[in-house]
Design a protein around this motif. Structure first.
Motif, PDB file in Angstrom:
ATOM      1  N   PRO A 110       0.766  -1.161  -0.020  1.00 63.37           N
ATOM      2  CA  PRO A 110      -0.046  -0.144  -0.046  1.00 63.37           C
ATOM      3  C   PRO A 110       0.780   1.268   0.237  1.00 63.37           C
ATOM      4  O   PRO A 110       2.015   1.323   0.325  1.00 63.37           O
ATOM      5  N   GLN A 111       0.309   2.296  -0.453  1.00 60.07           N
ATOM      6  CA  GLN A 111       1.038   3.575  -0.733  1.00 60.07           C
ATOM      7  C   GLN A 111       1.153   4.130   0.907  1.00 60.07           C
ATOM      8  O   GLN A 111       2.172   4.989   0.878  1.00 60.07           O
ATOM      9  N   HIS A 112       0.354   4.047   1.782  1.00 54.90           N
ATOM     10  CA  HIS A 112       0.356   4.598   3.099  1.00 54.90           C
ATOM     11  C   HIS A 112       0.831   3.772   4.163  1.00 54.90           C
ATOM     12  O   HIS A 112       0.837   2.318   3.879  1.00 54.90           O
ATOM     13  N   THR A 113       1.505   4.200   5.064  1.00 59.00           N
ATOM     14  CA  THR A 113       2.104   3.280   6.159  1.00 59.00           C
ATOM     15  C   THR A 113       0.997   2.903   6.906  1.00 59.00           C
ATOM     16  O   THR A 113       0.044   3.533   6.962  1.00 59.00           O
ATOM     17  N   ARG A 114       1.233   1.885   7.571  1.00 57.59           N
ATOM     18  CA  ARG A 114       0.100   1.252   8.555  1.00 57.59           C
ATOM     19  C   ARG A 114      -0.214   2.140   9.488  1.00 57.59           C
ATOM     20  O   ARG A 114      -1.092   2.470   9.949  1.00 57.59           O
ATOM     21  N   ARG A 115       0.700   2.572  10.393  1.00 59.51           N
ATOM     22  CA  ARG A 115       0.432   3.798  11.352  1.00 59.51           C
ATOM     23  C   ARG A 115       1.635   4.564  11.707  1.00 59.51           C
ATOM     24  O   ARG A 115       2.763   4.357  11.247  1.00 59.51           O
ATOM     25  N   PRO A 116       1.428   5.786  11.990  1.00 60.28           N
ATOM     26  CA  PRO A 116       2.508   6.771  12.086  1.00 60.28           C
ATOM     27  C   PRO A 116       3.193   6.494  13.389  1.00 60.28           C
ATOM     28  O   PRO A 116       2.502   5.932  14.475  1.00 60.28           O
ATOM     29  N   ASP A 117       4.261   7.048  13.615  1.00 58.64           N
ATOM     30  CA  ASP A 117       5.206   6.807  14.984  1.00 58.64           C
ATOM     31  C   ASP A 117       4.509   8.083  15.904  1.00 58.64           C
ATOM     32  O   ASP A 117       4.462   9.254  15.482  1.00 58.64           O
ATOM     33  N   LEU A 118       3.656   7.552  16.795  1.00 55.11           N
ATOM     34  CA  LEU A 118       3.377   8.377  17.918  1.00 55.11           C
ATOM     35  C   LEU A 118       4.116   8.262  19.202  1.00 55.11           C
ATOM     36  O   LEU A 118       3.709   9.063  20.059  1.00 55.11           O
ATOM     37  N   SER A 119       5.487   8.364  19.351  1.00 56.58           N
ATOM     38  CA  SER A 119       6.130   8.473  20.335  1.00 56.58           C
ATOM     39  C   SER A 119       6.257   9.969  20.782  1.00 56.58           C
ATOM     40  O   SER A 119       6.022  10.208  21.975  1.00 56.58           O
ATOM     41  N   THR A 120       6.346  10.823  19.869  1.00 56.54           N
ATOM     42  CA  THR A 120       6.147  12.028  20.337  1.00 56.54           C
ATOM     43  C   THR A 120       5.015  12.571  20.768  1.00 56.54           C
ATOM     44  O   THR A 120       4.990  13.600  21.949  1.00 56.54           O
ATOM     45  N   PHE A 121       3.821  12.025  20.341  1.00 59.87           N
ATOM     46  CA  PHE A 121       2.485  12.350  20.977  1.00 59.87           C
ATOM     47  C   PHE A 121       2.548  11.827  22.662  1.00 59.87           C
ATOM     48  O   PHE A 121       2.120  12.774  23.250  1.00 59.87           O
ATOM     49  N   PHE A 122       2.877  10.496  22.604  1.00 62.52           N
ATOM     50  CA  PHE A 122       2.942   9.947  23.940  1.00 62.52           C
ATOM     51  C   PHE A 122       3.535  10.752  25.048  1.00 62.52           C
ATOM     52  O   PHE A 122       3.403  10.850  26.331  1.00 62.52           O
ATOM     53  N   SER A 123       4.964  11.281  24.465  1.00 64.64           N
ATOM     54  CA  SER A 123       6.108  12.029  25.489  1.00 64.64           C
ATOM     55  C   SER A 123       5.296  13.356  25.842  1.00 64.64           C
ATOM     56  O   SER A 123       5.341  13.830  26.843  1.00 64.64           O
ATOM     57  N   ASN A 124       4.679  14.035  24.676  1.00 61.97           N
ATOM     58  CA  ASN A 124       3.820  15.121  25.066  1.00 61.97           C
ATOM     59  C   ASN A 124       2.683  15.073  25.962  1.00 61.97           C
ATOM     60  O   ASN A 124       2.431  15.893  26.903  1.00 61.97           O
ATOM     61  N   LEU A 125       2.080  14.044  25.904  1.00 59.75           N
ATOM     62  CA  LEU A 125       1.034  13.632  26.732  1.00 59.75           C
ATOM     63  C   LEU A 125       1.344  13.356  28.165  1.00 59.75           C
ATOM     64  O   LEU A 125       0.770  13.868  29.168  1.00 59.75           O
ATOM     65  N   GLU A 126       2.670  12.869  28.318  1.00 60.71           N
ATOM     66  CA  GLU A 126       3.095  12.738  29.597  1.00 60.71           C
ATOM     67  C   GLU A 126       3.367  14.182  30.403  1.00 60.71           C
ATOM     68  O   GLU A 126       3.240  14.298  31.687  1.00 60.71           O
ATOM     69  N   LEU A 127       3.418  14.923  29.439  1.00 63.21           N
ATOM     70  CA  LEU A 127       3.907  16.315  30.087  1.00 63.21           C
ATOM     71  C   LEU A 127       2.446  17.121  30.658  1.00 63.21           C
ATOM     72  O   LEU A 127       2.429  17.828  31.645  1.00 63.21           O
ATOM     73  N   VAL A 128       1.360  16.570  29.907  1.00 67.93           N
ATOM     74  CA  VAL A 128       0.088  17.347  30.266  1.00 67.93           C
ATOM     75  C   VAL A 128      -0.888  16.459  31.099  1.00 67.93           C
ATOM     76  O   VAL A 128      -1.897  17.005  31.621  1.00 67.93           O
ATOM     77  N   ASN A 129      -0.630  15.155  31.275  1.00 66.73           N
ATOM     78  CA  ASN A 129      -1.371  14.335  32.193  1.00 66.73           C
ATOM     79  C   ASN A 129      -1.226  14.655  33.612  1.00 66.73           C
ATOM     80  O   ASN A 129      -0.116  14.285  34.270  1.00 66.73           O
TER      81      ASN A 129
END
Length: 189
Positions: free
Chosen positions: A16-35
């Motif tokens: 397929p032309q698109h990847t299965r899932r994007p890398d969400l490591s940045t999202f989860f590290s940012n989420l740790e800052l605000v949780n």
């Protein structure tokens, strides 16, 4: 460098032309800052810039998941995340890890070939070991856990019908007692 290049695997044009899932490591590290649910300080509030970063990183990840013929759900989620980024809430109102762990899993044998994730658009059975969950709001609201988990960490609502997933079901009203109809009853005179 991609995995195929590193391991000298010829490129397969049927992928397929698109990847299965994007890398969400940045999202989860940012989420740790605000949780604030895991902090010891009950008065702690996240910085607005950090809150904005969480919504922007998830919006960017979802944007990278856009696919040809993509559904309007993904566009709606991106718009909602961008609106939240423009006016960030004071705290994250998502679900806990425990809630995610307790979501009903959909067995692979009950999935049909045509079933696909409403967020990423990939057929569930394309994955050798699909991890598909059903939201409690409706039996047909099934998603890849990897797609729905980031949304639910920020919003405790179903992305399809916006029902609050943390809202406790109200108990049924008590049965009505027989009302007196004004007739004289000799038994209880």
């Amino acid at each position: 460098m991609s995995y195929e290049v590193e391991h000298n695997i010829p490129k397969n044009d049927s992928t397929p032309q698109h990847t299965r899932r994007p890398d969400l490591s940045t999202f989860f590290s940012n989420l740790e800052l605000v949780n604030t649910s895991t902090t010891q300080n009950s008065n702690a509030t996240p910085m607005p810039a950090d809150m904005r970063a969480v919504f922007i990183t998830l919006s960017d990840a979802f944007r990278s998941m856009r696919y040809e013929g993509g559904g309007s759900l993904l566009d709606t989620l991106i718009e909602s995340l961008e609106a939240d980024a423009d006016n960030p809430p004071r705290e994250v109102k998502g679900v806990s890890d425990g809630f995610l762990d307790e979501l009903d899993r959909v067995p692979k044998k009950s999935l049909k070939q045509a079933d696909s994730c409403p967020i990423c658009g990939n057929p569930f059975l394309e994955d050798k070991f699909p991890l598909v969950v059903r939201l409690p709001c409706h039996k047909d609201h099934i998603f890849d856990l990897e797609c729905i988990a980031p949304w639910l960490k920020l919003h405790a609502t179903c992305p399809m019908d916006r029902k609050d997933l943390l809202k406790k079901k109200e108990p049924p009203p008590p049965p009505k007692e027989e009302e007196e109809d004004g007739e004289y009853d000799e038994m209880f005179a």
